[in-house]
Motif scaffolding. Structure first.
Motif, PDB file in Angstrom:
ATOM      1  N   ASP A   3       0.841  -1.191   0.000  1.00 39.15           N
ATOM      2  CA  ASP A   3       0.000   0.000   0.000  1.00 39.15           C
ATOM      3  C   ASP A   3       0.876   1.240   0.000  1.00 39.15           C
ATOM      4  OD1 ASP A   3      -2.156  -1.627   0.055  1.00 39.15           O
ATOM      5  OD2 ASP A   3      -2.646  -1.319   2.168  1.00 39.15           O
ATOM      6  N   PRO A  71      -3.228  -4.169 -13.672  1.00 35.12           N
ATOM      7  CA  PRO A  71      -4.458  -4.212 -12.860  1.00 35.12           C
ATOM      8  C   PRO A  71      -4.183  -4.498 -11.384  1.00 35.12           C
ATOM      9  CG  PRO A  71      -4.690  -5.549 -14.839  1.00 35.12           C
ATOM     10  CD  PRO A  71      -3.244  -5.172 -14.748  1.00 35.12           C
ATOM     11  N   LEU A  74      -4.244  -1.427  -9.153  1.00 37.17           N
ATOM     12  CA  LEU A  74      -5.600  -0.890  -9.041  1.00 37.17           C
ATOM     13  C   LEU A  74      -6.439  -1.769  -8.121  1.00 37.17           C
ATOM     14  CD1 LEU A  74      -6.271   0.138 -12.746  1.00 37.17           C
ATOM     15  CD2 LEU A  74      -5.846   1.642 -10.793  1.00 37.17           C
ATOM     16  N   ALA A  75      -6.292  -3.060  -8.273  1.00 36.47           N
ATOM     17  CA  ALA A  75      -7.052  -3.990  -7.437  1.00 36.47           C
ATOM     18  C   ALA A  75      -6.704  -3.774  -5.966  1.00 36.47           C
ATOM     19  CB  ALA A  75      -6.751  -5.424  -7.842  1.00 36.47           C
ATOM     20  N   ILE A  77      -5.731  -1.011  -4.557  1.00 40.10           N
ATOM     21  CA  ILE A  77      -6.397   0.209  -4.091  1.00 40.10           C
ATOM     22  C   ILE A  77      -7.861  -0.085  -3.796  1.00 40.10           C
ATOM     23  CG2 ILE A  77      -7.055   2.567  -4.665  1.00 40.10           C
ATOM     24  CD1 ILE A  77      -4.682   2.741  -6.473  1.00 40.10           C
ATOM     25  N   ALA A  78      -8.477  -0.817  -4.705  1.00 38.67           N
ATOM     26  CA  ALA A  78      -9.886  -1.183  -4.513  1.00 38.67           C
ATOM     27  C   ALA A  78     -10.059  -1.940  -3.207  1.00 38.67           C
ATOM     28  CB  ALA A  78     -10.367  -2.018  -5.691  1.00 38.67           C
ATOM     29  N   GLY A  79      -9.129  -2.831  -2.939  1.00 37.98           N
ATOM     30  CA  GLY A  79      -9.184  -3.605  -1.710  1.00 37.98           C
ATOM     31  C   GLY A  79      -9.061  -2.723  -0.486  1.00 37.98           C
ATOM     32  N   TRP A  80      -8.154  -1.794  -0.562  1.00 37.24           N
ATOM     33  CA  TRP A  80      -7.958  -0.866   0.551  1.00 37.24           C
ATOM     34  C   TRP A  80      -9.244  -0.078   0.785  1.00 37.24           C
ATOM     35  CZ3 TRP A  80      -8.253   4.340   1.473  1.00 37.24           C
ATOM     36  CH2 TRP A  80      -7.619   4.799   2.638  1.00 37.24           C
ATOM     37  N   LEU A  81      -9.777   0.421  -0.314  1.00 32.88           N
ATOM     38  CA  LEU A  81     -10.977   1.252  -0.248  1.00 32.88           C
ATOM     39  C   LEU A  81     -12.158   0.479   0.325  1.00 32.88           C
ATOM     40  CD1 LEU A  81     -11.624   4.141  -1.064  1.00 32.88           C
ATOM     41  CD2 LEU A  81     -12.395   3.274  -3.273  1.00 32.88           C
ATOM     42  N   ALA A  82     -12.253  -0.776  -0.073  1.00 34.59           N
ATOM     43  CA  ALA A  82     -13.388  -1.598   0.344  1.00 34.59           C
ATOM     44  C   ALA A  82     -13.444  -1.754   1.865  1.00 34.59           C
ATOM     45  CB  ALA A  82     -13.313  -2.964  -0.327  1.00 34.59           C
ATOM     46  N   ARG A  83     -12.282  -1.678   2.496  1.00 39.14           N
ATOM     47  CA  ARG A  83     -12.248  -1.818   3.950  1.00 39.14           C
ATOM     48  C   ARG A  83     -13.033  -0.711   4.641  1.00 39.14           C
ATOM     49  NH1 ARG A  83      -6.028  -1.732   5.086  1.00 39.14           N
ATOM     50  NH2 ARG A  83      -6.768  -1.751   7.225  1.00 39.14           N
ATOM     51  N   TYR A  84     -13.261   0.357   3.937  1.00 40.59           N
ATOM     52  CA  TYR A  84     -13.909   1.519   4.558  1.00 40.59           C
ATOM     53  C   TYR A  84     -15.270   1.807   3.959  1.00 40.59           C
ATOM     54  CZ  TYR A  84      -9.156   1.781   6.075  1.00 40.59           C
ATOM     55  OH  TYR A  84      -7.935   1.449   6.601  1.00 40.59           O
ATOM     56  N   ARG A  85     -15.859   0.807   3.388  1.00 39.94           N
ATOM     57  CA  ARG A  85     -17.132   1.044   2.704  1.00 39.94           C
ATOM     58  C   ARG A  85     -18.200   1.510   3.674  1.00 39.94           C
ATOM     59  NH1 ARG A  85     -16.485  -4.401   2.504  1.00 39.94           N
ATOM     60  NH2 ARG A  85     -18.019  -5.766   3.487  1.00 39.94           N
ATOM     61  N   LEU A  95     -19.211   4.969  -8.923  1.00 44.81           N
ATOM     62  CA  LEU A  95     -19.106   3.625  -8.396  1.00 44.81           C
ATOM     63  C   LEU A  95     -20.271   2.760  -8.838  1.00 44.81           C
ATOM     64  CD1 LEU A  95     -17.543   1.728  -6.699  1.00 44.81           C
ATOM     65  CD2 LEU A  95     -16.591   4.019  -6.773  1.00 44.81           C
ATOM     66  N   LEU A  98     -19.768   1.582 -12.198  1.00 37.56           N
ATOM     67  CA  LEU A  98     -18.756   0.535 -12.175  1.00 37.56           C
ATOM     68  C   LEU A  98     -19.366  -0.802 -11.779  1.00 37.56           C
ATOM     69  CD1 LEU A  98     -15.287   0.916 -10.709  1.00 37.56           C
ATOM     70  CD2 LEU A  98     -16.722  -0.962  -9.940  1.00 37.56           C
TER      71      LEU A  98
ATOM     72  N   ARG B  16      -1.660   6.545   7.391  1.00 38.76           N
ATOM     73  CA  ARG B  16      -2.631   5.487   7.073  1.00 38.76           C
ATOM     74  C   ARG B  16      -3.027   4.771   8.356  1.00 38.76           C
ATOM     75  NH1 ARG B  16       0.570   4.169   3.113  1.00 38.76           N
ATOM     76  NH2 ARG B  16       1.067   2.134   4.003  1.00 38.76           N
ATOM     77  N   LEU B  81     -10.558   5.904  -8.998  1.00 33.77           N
ATOM     78  CA  LEU B  81     -10.437   4.488  -9.338  1.00 33.77           C
ATOM     79  C   LEU B  81     -11.406   4.104 -10.456  1.00 33.77           C
ATOM     80  CD1 LEU B  81      -8.750   2.164  -8.242  1.00 33.77           C
ATOM     81  CD2 LEU B  81     -10.646   1.593  -6.726  1.00 33.77           C
ATOM     82  N   ARG B  85     -11.760   1.628 -14.593  1.00 28.42           N
ATOM     83  CA  ARG B  85     -12.438   0.352 -14.401  1.00 28.42           C
ATOM     84  C   ARG B  85     -12.198  -0.572 -15.582  1.00 28.42           C
ATOM     85  NH1 ARG B  85     -16.501   3.974 -15.115  1.00 28.42           N
ATOM     86  NH2 ARG B  85     -17.907   3.759 -16.901  1.00 28.42           N
ATOM     87  N   TYR B  87      -9.571  -1.424 -16.660  1.00 32.43           N
ATOM     88  CA  TYR B  87      -8.397  -2.236 -16.377  1.00 32.43           C
ATOM     89  C   TYR B  87      -8.565  -3.166 -15.188  1.00 32.43           C
ATOM     90  CZ  TYR B  87      -5.888   0.455 -19.811  1.00 32.43           C
ATOM     91  OH  TYR B  87      -5.486   1.021 -20.980  1.00 32.43           O
ATOM     92  N   PRO B  89      -9.366  -6.207 -12.957  1.00 33.40           N
ATOM     93  CA  PRO B  89      -9.544  -7.631 -13.205  1.00 33.40           C
ATOM     94  C   PRO B  89     -11.030  -7.939 -13.149  1.00 33.40           C
ATOM     95  CG  PRO B  89      -8.461  -7.235 -11.091  1.00 33.40           C
ATOM     96  CD  PRO B  89      -8.545  -5.928 -11.780  1.00 33.40           C
ATOM     97  N   ILE B  92     -13.266  -8.686  -8.523  1.00 30.20           N
ATOM     98  CA  ILE B  92     -12.635  -8.262  -7.275  1.00 30.20           C
ATOM     99  C   ILE B  92     -13.693  -8.419  -6.208  1.00 30.20           C
ATOM    100  CG2 ILE B  92     -11.508  -6.415  -6.022  1.00 30.20           C
ATOM    101  CD1 ILE B  92     -10.829  -5.165  -8.699  1.00 30.20           C
ATOM    102  N   ALA B  94     -13.946  -7.999  -2.994  1.00 32.08           N
ATOM    103  CA  ALA B  94     -14.216  -6.908  -2.055  1.00 32.08           C
ATOM    104  C   ALA B  94     -15.088  -5.854  -2.728  1.00 32.08           C
ATOM    105  CB  ALA B  94     -12.909  -6.302  -1.583  1.00 32.08           C
ATOM    106  N   LEU B  95     -14.757  -5.571  -3.950  1.00 28.58           N
ATOM    107  CA  LEU B  95     -15.499  -4.548  -4.680  1.00 28.58           C
ATOM    108  C   LEU B  95     -16.916  -5.003  -4.968  1.00 28.58           C
ATOM    109  CD1 LEU B  95     -15.466  -1.869  -5.948  1.00 28.58           C
ATOM    110  CD2 LEU B  95     -13.292  -2.553  -4.989  1.00 28.58           C
ATOM    111  N   LEU B  98     -18.989  -4.542  -2.061  1.00 27.35           N
ATOM    112  CA  LEU B  98     -19.261  -3.123  -1.911  1.00 27.35           C
ATOM    113  C   LEU B  98     -20.413  -2.690  -2.806  1.00 27.35           C
ATOM    114  CD1 LEU B  98     -16.630  -0.426  -1.702  1.00 27.35           C
ATOM    115  CD2 LEU B  98     -18.440  -0.219  -3.390  1.00 27.35           C
TER     116      LEU B  98
END
Lengths: 104, 104
Positions: A3, A71, A74-75, A77-85, A95, A98, B16, B81, B85, B87, B89, B92, B94-95, B98
């Motif tokens: 990260d 990718p 990016l994935a 980052i998405a994972g990090w972001l998902a922790r705070y949904r 979103l 997406l 962080r 992000l 999109r 790009y 995978p 995901i 987690a996504l 979400l």
DNA sequence: GCAATACATAAGCGAAGACTTATTCGGTTC
DNA sequence: GAACCGAATAAGTCTTCGCTTATGTATTGC
């Protein structure tokens, strides 16, 4: 790849610009440089940072090196972001678009 | 508040960690500091950076200042992000979770 | 093999960043 | 209002970062 590497890499506006340009299609370092006021070594160093963060990957093609978006970064980052949904505002249009894509 | 501010703010591991801790619930600066090997001024400076990036917001309560996660910063990351999109995978998890949340 | 081209690496420099100690500012309590 | 406490700001130091110039490494084409 961590990260730390990722966010640090994106913390520089020049690198984000490079990444953005790469997102329009894979290209080699010289082509990337066109239109950007940036020296060849600087570009090379930026690409190394982005590569180290798994935001970009390279494929040697003869004496050219073709770069493309990776990718994985990016994935991550998405994972990090998902922790705070839990804290996301109820509706984020981008979103939602997406998600629709991914639901197909 | 700009992409620059946000990514730069998250580029520091200490920040962080602070953000992560705040995500478990709002608390004041002193409580935040507990268990973290960080001086009071350092914490204050980090919080200022996070606040400037809209990742965190404050509410004065007497002589305490309560800090909490600011959804605006997270939304901005999500927006950034989402531009890439193409790009991502294909899956995901987690996504996807979400998105399901948001589809309700 | 030699010149030319694409890119990477090395070394050094100035600016920015994360910390420190010292001090100031706001607010509560007696 | 004086002492006290939580938090912010100031000023200085040391490290990291992004750039530069110079040089090295592959690869192509003659």
């Amino acid at each position: 790849m961590s990260d730390d590497d990722i966010f640090r890499a994106l913390g520089d506006p020049t690198r984000r610009a490079i990444f953005e340009k790469l997102a329009t299609g894979a290209m080699n370092a010289s082509t990337l440089r066109e239109g950007m006021a940036i020296s060849q070594p600087a570009m090379s160093q930026h690409l190394a940072v982005l590569r180290n963060a798994s935001l970009v990957r390279e494929r040697r093609q003869g004496r050219y090196v073709n770069y493309e978006v990776d990718p994985d970064g990016l994935a991550r980052i998405a994972g990090w972001l998902a922790r705070y949904r839990a804290y996301w505002p109820a509706r984020i249009d981008a979103l939602r678009d997406l998600l629709k894509d991914m639901d197909q």
